[in-house]
Each structure stands twice: as structure tokens, then as C-alpha cells.
Design a protein around this motif. Structure first.
Motif, PDB file in Angstrom:
ATOM      1  N   PHE A 231       0.293  -1.064  -0.077  1.00  0.00           N
ATOM      2  CA  PHE A 231       0.167  -0.121   0.075  1.00  0.00           C
ATOM      3  C   PHE A 231       1.009   1.051   0.248  1.00  0.00           C
ATOM      4  CE2 PHE A 231      -2.616  -3.243   1.899  1.00  0.00           C
ATOM      5  CZ  PHE A 231      -3.632  -3.580   1.308  1.00  0.00           C
ATOM      6  N   ASN A 232       2.236   1.158  -0.331  1.00  0.00           N
ATOM      7  CA  ASN A 232       3.425   2.153  -0.254  1.00  0.00           C
ATOM      8  C   ASN A 232       2.381   3.420   0.972  1.00  0.00           C
ATOM      9  OD1 ASN A 232       3.667   1.339  -2.832  1.00  0.00           O
ATOM     10  ND2 ASN A 232       1.944   2.653  -3.381  1.00  0.00           N
ATOM     11  N   LEU A 233       2.676   2.563   1.915  1.00  0.00           N
ATOM     12  CA  LEU A 233       3.233   3.048   3.337  1.00  0.00           C
ATOM     13  C   LEU A 233       3.980   3.203   4.022  1.00  0.00           C
ATOM     14  CD1 LEU A 233      -0.404   1.689   4.922  1.00  0.00           C
ATOM     15  CD2 LEU A 233      -0.263   4.223   4.445  1.00  0.00           C
ATOM     16  N   ASN A 234       4.673   4.281   4.418  1.00  0.00           N
ATOM     17  CA  ASN A 234       5.029   5.100   5.509  1.00  0.00           C
ATOM     18  C   ASN A 234       5.149   4.413   7.048  1.00  0.00           C
ATOM     19  OD1 ASN A 234       8.391   5.709   5.971  1.00  0.00           O
ATOM     20  ND2 ASN A 234       7.661   7.976   6.273  1.00  0.00           N
ATOM     21  N   VAL A 235       4.917   3.235   7.290  1.00  0.00           N
ATOM     22  CA  VAL A 235       4.702   3.191   8.722  1.00  0.00           C
ATOM     23  C   VAL A 235       4.687   1.737   9.151  1.00  0.00           C
ATOM     24  CG1 VAL A 235       2.838   2.067   9.803  1.00  0.00           C
ATOM     25  CG2 VAL A 235       2.131   3.719   8.221  1.00  0.00           C
ATOM     26  N   GLY A 236       6.066   2.302  10.479  1.00  0.00           N
ATOM     27  CA  GLY A 236       6.784   0.785  11.072  1.00  0.00           C
ATOM     28  C   GLY A 236       6.457   0.450  11.651  1.00  0.00           C
ATOM     29  N   ASP A 237       5.182   0.477  11.942  1.00  0.00           N
ATOM     30  CA  ASP A 237       5.031  -0.359  12.978  1.00  0.00           C
ATOM     31  C   ASP A 237       3.016  -0.107  12.791  1.00  0.00           C
ATOM     32  OD1 ASP A 237       3.121  -1.785  15.104  1.00  0.00           O
ATOM     33  OD2 ASP A 237       4.365   0.428  17.063  1.00  0.00           O
ATOM     34  N   PHE A 238       2.724  -1.202  11.812  1.00  0.00           N
ATOM     35  CA  PHE A 238       1.189  -0.878  11.305  1.00  0.00           C
ATOM     36  C   PHE A 238       0.172  -1.735  12.175  1.00  0.00           C
ATOM     37  CE2 PHE A 238      -1.180  -3.056   7.652  1.00  0.00           C
ATOM     38  CZ  PHE A 238      -1.377  -1.823   6.730  1.00  0.00           C
ATOM     39  N   HIS A 239       0.868  -2.738  13.352  1.00  0.00           N
ATOM     40  CA  HIS A 239      -0.781  -2.877  14.495  1.00  0.00           C
ATOM     41  C   HIS A 239      -0.942  -2.402  15.991  1.00  0.00           C
ATOM     42  CE1 HIS A 239      -0.097  -6.014  11.508  1.00  0.00           C
ATOM     43  NE2 HIS A 239      -1.431  -6.021  11.388  1.00  0.00           N
ATOM     44  N   CYS A 240      -0.212  -0.976  15.519  1.00  0.00           N
ATOM     45  CA  CYS A 240      -0.087  -0.259  17.315  1.00  0.00           C
ATOM     46  C   CYS A 240      -1.335  -0.382  17.715  1.00  0.00           C
ATOM     47  CB  CYS A 240       1.095   0.950  17.034  1.00  0.00           C
ATOM     48  SG  CYS A 240       0.918   1.724  18.474  1.00  0.00           S
ATOM     49  N   GLY A 241      -1.099  -0.287  18.707  1.00  0.00           N
ATOM     50  CA  GLY A 241      -2.823  -0.295  19.396  1.00  0.00           C
ATOM     51  C   GLY A 241      -3.160   1.286  19.780  1.00  0.00           C
ATOM     52  N   ILE A 242      -2.628   2.077  19.851  1.00  0.00           N
ATOM     53  CA  ILE A 242      -2.961   3.691  20.489  1.00  0.00           C
ATOM     54  C   ILE A 242      -2.590   4.329  19.503  1.00  0.00           C
ATOM     55  CG2 ILE A 242      -0.827   3.905  20.990  1.00  0.00           C
ATOM     56  CD1 ILE A 242      -1.706   5.983  23.182  1.00  0.00           C
ATOM     57  N   ARG A 243      -3.754   5.005  18.629  1.00  0.00           N
ATOM     58  CA  ARG A 243      -3.568   5.485  17.158  1.00  0.00           C
ATOM     59  C   ARG A 243      -4.883   6.987  17.165  1.00  0.00           C
ATOM     60  NH1 ARG A 243      -4.676   0.790  13.022  1.00  0.00           N
ATOM     61  NH2 ARG A 243      -2.694  -0.206  14.284  1.00  0.00           N
ATOM     62  N   GLY A 244      -4.348   7.836  16.360  1.00  0.00           N
ATOM     63  CA  GLY A 244      -5.545   9.097  16.785  1.00  0.00           C
ATOM     64  C   GLY A 244      -6.053   9.092  15.203  1.00  0.00           C
ATOM     65  N   PHE A 245      -6.869   9.835  14.820  1.00  0.00           N
ATOM     66  CA  PHE A 245      -7.664  10.008  13.816  1.00  0.00           C
ATOM     67  C   PHE A 245      -8.672  11.253  13.918  1.00  0.00           C
ATOM     68  CE2 PHE A 245      -9.203   5.945  15.292  1.00  0.00           C
ATOM     69  CZ  PHE A 245     -10.450   6.712  15.416  1.00  0.00           C
ATOM     70  N   ASN A 246      -9.088  11.910  12.694  1.00  0.00           N
ATOM     71  CA  ASN A 246      -9.804  12.819  12.269  1.00  0.00           C
ATOM     72  C   ASN A 246     -11.002  11.574  12.543  1.00  0.00           C
ATOM     73  OD1 ASN A 246     -12.364  13.887  11.446  1.00  0.00           O
ATOM     74  ND2 ASN A 246     -10.392  15.619  11.395  1.00  0.00           N
ATOM     75  N   ARG A 247     -12.241  11.979  13.771  1.00  0.00           N
ATOM     76  CA  ARG A 247     -14.003  11.174  13.287  1.00  0.00           C
ATOM     77  C   ARG A 247     -13.881  10.981  12.329  1.00  0.00           C
ATOM     78  NH1 ARG A 247     -18.766  12.354  14.577  1.00  0.00           N
ATOM     79  NH2 ARG A 247     -19.323  10.618  15.622  1.00  0.00           N
ATOM     80  N   ASP A 248     -14.601  12.682  11.455  1.00  0.00           N
ATOM     81  CA  ASP A 248     -15.177  12.378  10.483  1.00  0.00           C
ATOM     82  C   ASP A 248     -14.482  12.031   9.431  1.00  0.00           C
ATOM     83  OD1 ASP A 248     -16.829  13.775  11.831  1.00  0.00           O
ATOM     84  OD2 ASP A 248     -16.975  16.124  11.109  1.00  0.00           O
ATOM     85  N   ARG A 249     -13.377  12.583   9.327  1.00  0.00           N
ATOM     86  CA  ARG A 249     -12.118  11.656   8.547  1.00  0.00           C
ATOM     87  C   ARG A 249     -12.975   9.999   8.116  1.00  0.00           C
ATOM     88  NH1 ARG A 249     -11.440  13.550   3.943  1.00  0.00           N
ATOM     89  NH2 ARG A 249      -8.816  13.073   3.328  1.00  0.00           N
ATOM     90  N   VAL A 250     -12.688   9.127   9.344  1.00  0.00           N
ATOM     91  CA  VAL A 250     -12.244   7.743   9.125  1.00  0.00           C
ATOM     92  C   VAL A 250     -13.951   7.391   8.792  1.00  0.00           C
ATOM     93  CG1 VAL A 250     -12.205   5.796  11.363  1.00  0.00           C
ATOM     94  CG2 VAL A 250     -10.248   7.763  10.394  1.00  0.00           C
ATOM     95  N   ARG A 251     -15.231   8.302   9.732  1.00  0.00           N
ATOM     96  CA  ARG A 251     -16.653   7.809   9.162  1.00  0.00           C
ATOM     97  C   ARG A 251     -16.719   8.044   7.909  1.00  0.00           C
ATOM     98  NH1 ARG A 251     -20.963  10.871  11.408  1.00  0.00           N
ATOM     99  NH2 ARG A 251     -22.425   8.985  11.971  1.00  0.00           N
ATOM    100  N   GLN A 252     -15.633   8.483   6.934  1.00  0.00           N
ATOM    101  CA  GLN A 252     -16.632   8.241   6.040  1.00  0.00           C
ATOM    102  C   GLN A 252     -16.124   7.041   4.790  1.00  0.00           C
ATOM    103  OE1 GLN A 252     -14.626  11.788   4.352  1.00  0.00           O
ATOM    104  NE2 GLN A 252     -16.048  13.348   5.663  1.00  0.00           N
ATOM    105  N   LEU A 253     -14.967   6.579   5.802  1.00  0.00           N
ATOM    106  CA  LEU A 253     -14.669   4.798   5.114  1.00  0.00           C
ATOM    107  C   LEU A 253     -15.393   3.737   5.398  1.00  0.00           C
ATOM    108  CD1 LEU A 253     -10.844   5.735   6.838  1.00  0.00           C
ATOM    109  CD2 LEU A 253     -11.485   6.026   4.352  1.00  0.00           C
ATOM    110  N   GLN A 254     -16.700   3.994   6.418  1.00  0.00           N
ATOM    111  CA  GLN A 254     -17.504   2.847   6.793  1.00  0.00           C
ATOM    112  C   GLN A 254     -16.518   1.670   6.661  1.00  0.00           C
ATOM    113  OE1 GLN A 254     -20.110   3.424   3.686  1.00  0.00           O
ATOM    114  NE2 GLN A 254     -20.779   5.056   3.965  1.00  0.00           N
ATOM    115  N   LEU A 255     -15.739   1.423   8.110  1.00  0.00           N
ATOM    116  CA  LEU A 255     -14.915   0.340   8.437  1.00  0.00           C
ATOM    117  C   LEU A 255     -15.949  -0.126   8.572  1.00  0.00           C
ATOM    118  CD1 LEU A 255     -12.394   2.433  10.341  1.00  0.00           C
ATOM    119  CD2 LEU A 255     -12.586   1.613   7.989  1.00  0.00           C
ATOM    120  N   CYS A 256     -15.648  -1.586   8.472  1.00  0.00           N
ATOM    121  CA  CYS A 256     -17.406  -2.307   8.999  1.00  0.00           C
ATOM    122  C   CYS A 256     -16.099  -4.108   9.416  1.00  0.00           C
ATOM    123  CB  CYS A 256     -17.620  -2.695   7.823  1.00  0.00           C
ATOM    124  SG  CYS A 256     -16.659  -3.427   6.152  1.00  0.00           S
TER     125      CYS A 256
END
Length: 408
Positions: free
Chosen positions: A153-178
């Protein structure tokens, strides 16, 4: 009791998924609340409870958190409910086992205020205490899955499964995670990346959790679910590109061996190899088509690039596939007629198997590819019908306004 706050007063929601975390929940809540107070941030702590039976709900309320019941079981189910119920503009999610440093939320909030969509914690940069992460997780599971996620996915993320993370709520809601299980962690970062979200990392620490019971995470089961999710969400690299290579190699080999035997470096290739080159063509075509279907389907789920899916929609539409399929079938039938005519010229007697198979194998492969292509066009048309219906519905909604349907 936590004071009542209006939605527009809350900047940050600290979200804790919970299933029987009575031993550690209170200390997590107090650390998070103290961190918010020290930073001068208007915030709340929300516990999304997954059906605890150990009194976690009452502990959360006494510690000053708000509790919401998550109707969907599982780690992802609790977080999906929590995102919907959060009042803050930003959400910082973390496990409720006291393994993550909830007393230092400043780096996450700083990056979110700068406009980042997702802020990942990185335990390998921040520090992992002895005994905090099992050996297999630290040296195999996390590094391998993180490497695979970066490559796919061409991500520059070194710890893909870290359990603490922050995000913009409205932006993440637009993803419709399931995703209801542990693979929710992968779904969030993968779908954010595929939709072009701004993702960054900040160092965070990990220490042994404070629970006396085993963790909910199951190493092999949940590791496989994460891996499966990553592979399914990368159809181009996992299906289309390998399919294209396999089909091309098979096509070159089939055309070459249909003319006659081939010797390369003293090694002879003949009819037996031709069988496998024809098989490579069929398998490669299947991978290509399934990859195309995955891209088209992903368009409606927001998980693939729209330009790529639209391009493949044109390639595998019913008219194109039917025309190509009929042409291949006619080509295969012509070869079949040639083989029968050659056989008839000898009085339908004994045949030279080698010469006959050089015609029969490519001809039968062409017929099989043609039939596959026609049915692929039929299937892709079903996906296209969905796109048309959505477009029509959107147009009707914009012209007529929202419709009210009565069931009485």
C-alpha cells in the motif's frame, strides 16, 4: 460522575474498547483524563463496552468515563460503535489493559491539530519494555505484516498494528469501516491509505499489561486474519500483476511449442511442457479477471483507486468480453476442425500424438479462455448494474429530495 458536555465543546475523545477489563480500566481512564487536563484539552473518555460481566461498566462511570454498549461483538465492533458515539472532533483509541502510555497524549493531539487524518503510534521507535510483547509478535508477526503493508500500500508506517492511534473522527467515519475483529486495526490504516489520507507516526511506549488473565489476541488466528485482509485489499499486486506475468509466459511458451520442440541450454521442451504453458494461460487469465472484479467491487466500498476500477470496468464490460470470447472460441474451433481434418486424411486411424497435441492443446485452451471471458463479461455487467442503480438513485435524490417510505 463525568460532567455532561455538548458535542461542540469536545475536541478529543479517548476511546477504550472494553471486554472484562476491571483490573486495568480505572487506571487507564485516570491517566487519559489527567493527560487531557494537563494539556488543557477539552475532552472525554469513552468506554465502548463489548458485554463485560466483571463490573467494568460501573468502574468506568466511577472513574469519570462515559460508557456506550457495543452491540457488535469483537474488537472492531467495539471501536466502530465508539467512533459513532464519540463526541470529539478527534479520537484517540487505545487498549484498556494499561500497556500503552495514555498519560502522554500530546504528540497525537499535536499532529491531529496540524491536519493529519491518522496518527499511528510506533512502539519500535518509542520503546518496548521487557516482556511487553511476545517474541513471535516482536520479531516475526509485527515486522513481517508491517513490511507487507508498506510494500502493498506504499505506506511509510513502521508499526502497522500499534494499538494506540489517533484520527479525525469525521474522516474515518467516511471510510465506513466494517471489520468486527482484530483486523479492524489493518482496515483503518489500509483504507485510509487507499483513500489518500494523510498518515503519520509518533513514538509511543509499550509495557506489560496489568491483567492477570490471558489477552484476547490469539497469535496465529488473528495474525492470519490480518494477513488475509492485507492480501485481499491489494488486488493489483496480488492478482493482476502475477496474472499478467503468468499469462504472458504461458502465451509465449504455447505459441513457441505449438510450432515445434524447443531446446534451451541442452534441455528439451516438448508437448508435455505445452500442457503446462496452456495451463499457465488459463490460470493467468483467471487471476487477471478476479483482480479486475476486485477493483470494480472495491470502487463501491471505497477501497480501490477510482481511476483504476473505471479502466478495468471498460476492459471487462459485457460487449468487449463477448466479442473477445467469441473470437477466441472461433479460433479454437478452427484449430479443432484442422485437427479433425488432418485425422480424417489418415482414415481416422492411429495418430502422431505429438503433432496432434500441438494443435489440440492450444485450440482447446482458446475455447476455454473464450468461454471464461464471456462469463466474466456477464459477471462484470452485474457490478456495472449496481453502479448504474446507485447513480440513478443519487440523481433522483438530488432532484426530488429525500423520499419517505411508509411500511404501513
Amino acid at each position: 460522575m463525568a460532567r455532561s458536555v455538548r458535542n461542540d465543546e469536545v475536541e478529543v475523545t479517548v476511546l477504550l474498547p472494553c471486554l472484562n477489563e476491571a483490573e486495568t480500566l480505572e487506571v487507564c481512564i485516570r491517566k487519559a483524563r489527567r493527560s487531557l487536563d494537563e494539556l488543557g484539552v477539552r475532552g472525554e473518555v469513552l468506554v465502548s463496552d463489548n458485554g463485560s460481566t466483571d463490573g467494568s461498566q460501573e468502574i468506568a462511570v466511577r472513574a469519570g468515563a462515559r460508557v456506550s454498549h457495543a452491540p457488535m461483538r469483537g474488537y472492531g465492533g467495539a471501536l466502530i460503535n465508539g467512533v459513532e458515539q464519540a463526541r470529539g472532533r478527534y479520537v484517540i483509541m487505545a487498549d484498556a489493559d494499561d500497556s500503552y502510555d495514555l498519560s502522554d497524549l500530546g504528540p497525537f493531539i499535536h499532529e491531529l491539530r496540524r491536519g493529519r487524518d491518522v496518527v499511528m503510534g510506533n512502539r519500535f521507535r518509542g520503546g518496548i519494555a521487557d516482556g511487553a510483547m511476545p517474541f513471535l509478535h516482536r520479531h516475526l508477526g509485527n515486522p513481517v505484516l508491517s513490511w507487507l503493508g508498506r510494500r502493498l500500500f506504499n505506506l511509510n508506517v513502521g508499526d502497522f498494528h500499534c494499538g494506540i492511534r489517533g484520527f479525525n473522527r469525521d474522516r474515518v467515519r467516511q471510510l465506513q469501516l466494517c471489520m468486527p475483529g482484530m483486523e479492524f486495526a489493518s482496515e483503518l490504516v489500509v483504507r485510509a491509505a487507499l483513500n489518500g489520507y494523510d498518515i503519520t507516526e509518533v513514538p509511543t511506549t509499550l509495557r506489560p499489561d496489568g491483567r492477570s488473565r490471558p489477552p484476547h489476541l490469539r497469535t496465529w488466528r488473528d495474525g492470519w486474519r490480518h494477513l488475509r485482509f492485507l492480501l485481499v485489499f491489494a488486488p493489483r499486486k496480488m492478482l493482476i500483476w502475477p496474472g499478467a506475468v503468468l499469462f504472458t509466459v504461458g502465451l509465449i511458451g504455447t505459441v513457441t511449442l505449438a510450432v515445434g520442440p524447443l531446446v534451451v541450454g541442452g534441455i528439451g521442451f516438448d508437448v508435455s511442457t505445452l500442457v503446462y504453458t496452456c495451463l499457465a494461460m488459463l490460470a493467468g487469465a483467471q487471476l487477471l479477471l478476479f483482480g479486475a472484479f476486485a477493483l470494480i467491487y472495491g470502487r463501491y466500498e471505497g477501497i480501490t483507486d477510482l481511476r483504476q476500477s473505471d479502466r478495468w470496468s471498460r476492459y471487462v464490460r459485457l460487449e468487449t468480453c463477448t466479442a473477445g470470447g467469441i473470437a477466441l472460441i472461433l479460433l479454437g474451433l478452427a484449430g479443432t476442425i484442422l485437427a479433425v481434418a488432418t485425422w480424417g486424411a489418415t482414415g481416422f486411424g492411429a495418430q502422431d500424438a505429438s503433432d496432434t497435441m500441438r494443435v489440440v492443446l492450444p485450440s482447446s485452451t482458446a475455447i476455454g479462455l473464450g468461454a471464461t471471458l464471456i462469463f466474466a463479461g456477464l459477471f462484470s455487467s452485474l457490478l456495472s448494474l449496481r453502479r448504474v442503480s446507485v447513480a440513478v438513485a443519487d440523481q433522483q435524490t438530488s432532484e426530488l429530495g429525500p423520499l419517505v417510505v411508509s411500511t404501513h
